[in-house]
Scaffold this active site. Structure first.
Site, mmCIF file in Angstrom:
data_model
loop_
_atom_site.group_PDB
_atom_site.id
_atom_site.type_symbol
_atom_site.label_atom_id
_atom_site.label_comp_id
_atom_site.label_asym_id
_atom_site.label_seq_id
_atom_site.Cartn_x
_atom_site.Cartn_y
_atom_site.Cartn_z
ATOM 1 C CE1 TYR A 108 7.086 -46.567 50.682
ATOM 2 C CE2 TYR A 108 9.029 -47.960 50.925
ATOM 3 C CZ TYR A 108 8.146 -47.258 50.120
ATOM 4 O OH TYR A 108 8.334 -47.242 48.762
ATOM 5 C CD GLU A 196 5.184 -47.090 47.574
ATOM 6 O OE1 GLU A 196 6.270 -46.504 47.566
ATOM 7 O OE2 GLU A 196 4.132 -46.573 47.153
#
Ligand code: GDP
Ligand code: MN
Length: 389
Positions: A108, A196
């Site tokens: 992530y 993101e």
């Protein structure tokens, strides 16, 4: 403003973030053609402004162009429900068809404007792919945070530090450092509040790339980015919010309660919502008409509020400074005349030209409920909403 995954990937790619090869399709036939051009083994991904598509059936692997066509026909036109869309779901118009990646690791990586820190923060975790909120709650030590000084920007030593924390070492470090720098550059250049990548993947053949991408652009900076205007997808936005923006009411946010609020000034809007909650009610929206000395704008605002089927009462809370209460009063009167199936309106008016405003409302003979102060107004609005329920 949110953008689709394929749009976010195009932006990130411009800043040197590697992404899989792919193309968008609006029909199953087009999806097949894109898949053919990519050699057949592809992923077909629903393009909606919400995540959780994987679990919701919006991401399908296909081993051939025929399979890609079938997957696209199963996705396009359906309403996808994920934990981020809400129960009504979101209709899929477009799919992204991408070459399939042999994934070795899912991580992530995100950079966002952290209001508390007052600066951009890069966040990374070796536990990617899944719900990052869940990781943060269950194992906060697995989340790594880097605050970035906007004056000096994102420095290579920071990227290397994060790479060590995420296990992106050896041959992976150079490309990962470049990717992180590109991600930060994209955020800064496009005035994004969030960029993101989840998952950021390491492939079996040792490449690091963005398998998914999400970007939110700060609405208040959109005027600086005419190139982003065409990325807006109004079908993904709340229709009343879109209409409000078109009518020049920029601060309108739809909420879940039953009391509509017409207010001037964001601080007054928040105080009004607090007062409604204190009185035991729930606001249906946050609507700030700012200093609109324009009868039509007041009418438009009230019309937008009244169209929400949840609204059972409207609270008008105006403190006239630059705004003139008599103009607001004319707007209230005009709106009441145009909408005879009236929703009860509670008005608390104060400030510039208040006497004239009060006189206009009195002489109109319309049933506007008068309130002396905000507490009183909130109480009366909650009562009116309950009576109408
Ligand atoms: P989201 O669920 O809306 O966040 O959609 P994602 O784009 O993150 O896709 C969900 C999951 O699908 C990813 O976490 C991957 O596990 C999987 N996935 C997507 N593309 C590929 C791919 O090219 N190869 C493999 N093996 N898995 C993929
Ligand atoms: Mn994802």
């Amino acid at each position: 403003m949110k953008v689709h995954e394929y749009q976010a990937k195009q932006i990130l790619a411009e800043f040197g973030v590697p992404v899989p090869k792919g193309g968008v399709a609006e029909t199953a036939g087009d999806a097949r053609r894109v898949a053919e051009s990519l050699g057949g083994r592809v992923v077909v991904k629903a393009q909606i402004h919400a995540g959780g598509r994987g679990k919701g059936g919006g991401v399908k692997l296909a081993a051939s162009a025929e399979e890609a066509e079938r997957a696209a026909s199963q996705i396009i036109g359906t309403t996808l429900v994920t934990h981020q869309t809400g129960p009504a779901g979101q209709r899929v118009k477009t799919v992204l068809v991408e070459e399939q990646m042999a994934v070795a690791r899912e991580l992530y990586l995100a950079v966002l404007i952290d209001g508390a820190a007052g600066r951009p923060v890069m966040i990374g975790s070796a536990a990617g792919g899944m719900d990052i909120e869940e990781v943060a709650a269950k194992s906060p030590e697995a989340i790594h945070r880097l605050e970035i000084d906007p004056a000096t920007g994102f420095q290579p030593y920071m990227a290397r530090e994060l790479c060590f924390a995420l296990g992106l070492t050896g041959d992976l470090m150079r490309p990962a450092v470049g990717l992180m720098a590109g991600l930060y550059k994209a955020l800064a250049a496009k005035d994004a509040s969030l960029a993101e990548i989840n998952p950021l993947v390491v492939t079996e053949d040792g490449r690091v790339l963005a398998l998914d991408a999400k970007m939110n652009i700060d609405d208040n900076a959109l005027f600086r980015h005419p190139e982003l205007e065409s990325l807006r997808d109004k079908d993904e936005e709340d229709p009343t919010e879109v209409e409000a923006a078109e009518k020049g009411i920029s601060n309108f946010i739809k909420l879940d309660g039953d009391i509509g609020c017409l207010v001037n000034g964001a601080g007054l809007a928040m105080a009004t919502m607090d007062s409604i909650k204190l009185a035991g009610g729930e606001p249906a929206n946050f609507l700030d008409i700012a200093t609109a000395n324009d009868v039509q704008k007041v009418v438009d605002a009230l019309r937008i509020i009244a169209r929400d089927p949840n609204v059972r009462a409207i609270l008008v809370n105006i403190f006239g400074g630059m705004a003139r209460v008599d103009v607001i009063a004319q707007g209230i009167i005009e709106a009441q005349r145009q909408m005879p199936a009236a929703i009860p309106v509670v008005a608390r008016l104060a400030g510039t030209n208040v006497e004239e405003g009060e006189r206009l409302i009195r002489e109109s003979g319309l049933p506007v409920i008068r309130a002396d102060d905000l507490g009183d107004a909130a109480k009366k609005a909650v009562e009116a909403a309950r009576a109408a329920a």
